[in-house]
Design a protein around this motif. Structure first.
Motif, PDB file in Angstrom:
ATOM      1  N   ASN A 140       0.822  -1.207   0.000  1.00  0.00           N
ATOM      2  CA  ASN A 140       0.000   0.000   0.000  1.00  0.00           C
ATOM      3  C   ASN A 140       0.855   1.256   0.000  1.00  0.00           C
ATOM      4  OD1 ASN A 140      -2.377  -1.415  -0.032  1.00  0.00           O
ATOM      5  ND2 ASN A 140      -2.574  -1.456   2.189  1.00  0.00           N
ATOM      6  N   ASN A 141       2.003   1.234   0.659  1.00  0.00           N
ATOM      7  CA  ASN A 141       2.861   2.412   0.740  1.00  0.00           C
ATOM      8  C   ASN A 141       3.809   2.531  -0.451  1.00  0.00           C
ATOM      9  OD1 ASN A 141       1.687   3.061   3.181  1.00  0.00           O
ATOM     10  ND2 ASN A 141       3.217   1.912   4.353  1.00  0.00           N
ATOM     11  N   HIS A 142       3.826   1.578  -1.296  1.00  0.00           N
ATOM     12  CA  HIS A 142       4.737   1.583  -2.450  1.00  0.00           C
ATOM     13  C   HIS A 142       4.251   2.551  -3.505  1.00  0.00           C
ATOM     14  CE1 HIS A 142       7.766   0.041  -5.164  1.00  0.00           C
ATOM     15  NE2 HIS A 142       6.838  -0.139  -6.098  1.00  0.00           N
ATOM     16  N   GLU A 143       5.145   3.414  -3.969  1.00  0.00           N
ATOM     17  CA  GLU A 143       4.774   4.404  -4.966  1.00  0.00           C
ATOM     18  C   GLU A 143       5.018   3.833  -6.368  1.00  0.00           C
ATOM     19  OE1 GLU A 143       6.422   8.684  -6.504  1.00  0.00           O
ATOM     20  OE2 GLU A 143       6.586   8.219  -4.379  1.00  0.00           O
ATOM     21  N   VAL A 144       3.992   3.944  -7.220  1.00  0.00           N
ATOM     22  CA  VAL A 144       4.102   3.450  -8.581  1.00  0.00           C
ATOM     23  C   VAL A 144       4.244   4.622  -9.515  1.00  0.00           C
ATOM     24  CG1 VAL A 144       2.932   2.119 -10.391  1.00  0.00           C
ATOM     25  CG2 VAL A 144       2.669   1.470  -7.998  1.00  0.00           C
ATOM     26  N   ARG A 145       5.280   4.614 -10.312  1.00  0.00           N
ATOM     27  CA  ARG A 145       5.508   5.693 -11.281  1.00  0.00           C
ATOM     28  C   ARG A 145       5.023   5.265 -12.654  1.00  0.00           C
ATOM     29  NH1 ARG A 145      11.707   6.839  -9.691  1.00  0.00           N
ATOM     30  NH2 ARG A 145      11.329   7.332  -7.518  1.00  0.00           N
ATOM     31  N   LYS A 146       4.394   6.163 -13.356  1.00  0.00           N
ATOM     32  CA  LYS A 146       3.929   5.872 -14.705  1.00  0.00           C
ATOM     33  C   LYS A 146       5.122   5.975 -15.662  1.00  0.00           C
ATOM     34  CE  LYS A 146      -0.798   7.394 -14.143  1.00  0.00           C
ATOM     35  NZ  LYS A 146      -1.857   8.274 -14.638  1.00  0.00           N
TER      36      LYS A 146
END
Length: 109
Positions: free
Chosen positions: A100-106
């Motif tokens: 949930n805390n993981h940031e996903v970059r486009k």
């Protein structure tokens, strides 16, 4: 003299007709020989094909008979190159909070 000339003409005509008729007989004999050879070749080819089919059927029957004999006596020989069954990896539970805390970059815009 006219009689000699006429007789000479008949002799020449008869000779030419005889040569032509002999040539036709030779051609007919050559055709008959060719037909006989072709028929013989076809017969030989047919016999070879039938022999090959028969041998294939016999081999299938023999293989089935040998397989049944081997299975009755448990004489199956396994190939030693067969690898062992792989070990199942251990179950690792996922940390849902970390996901949930993981940031996903486009990557694509």
């Amino acid at each position: 003299m006219a009689i000699k000339l006429r007789l000479f003409f008949y002799v020449i005509a008869t000779y030419i007709l005889t040569l032509l008729s002999c040539a036709e007989n030779d051609e007919l004999e050559r055709k008959e020989e060719w037909i006989k050879k072709e028929v013989q070749n076809q017969i030989i080819t047919y016999k070879k094909e039938m022999r090959n089919e028969c041998m294939a059927e016999i081999l299938l029957k023999v293989e089935a008979e040998v397989d049944s004999l081997l299975s009755q006596k448990n004489l199956f020989v396994l190939d030693k190159d067969i690898p062992n069954k792989p070990v199942k990896p251990e179950f690792v539970s996922l940390d849902t909070l970390a996901l949930n805390n993981h940031e996903v970059r486009k990557v694509l815009k």
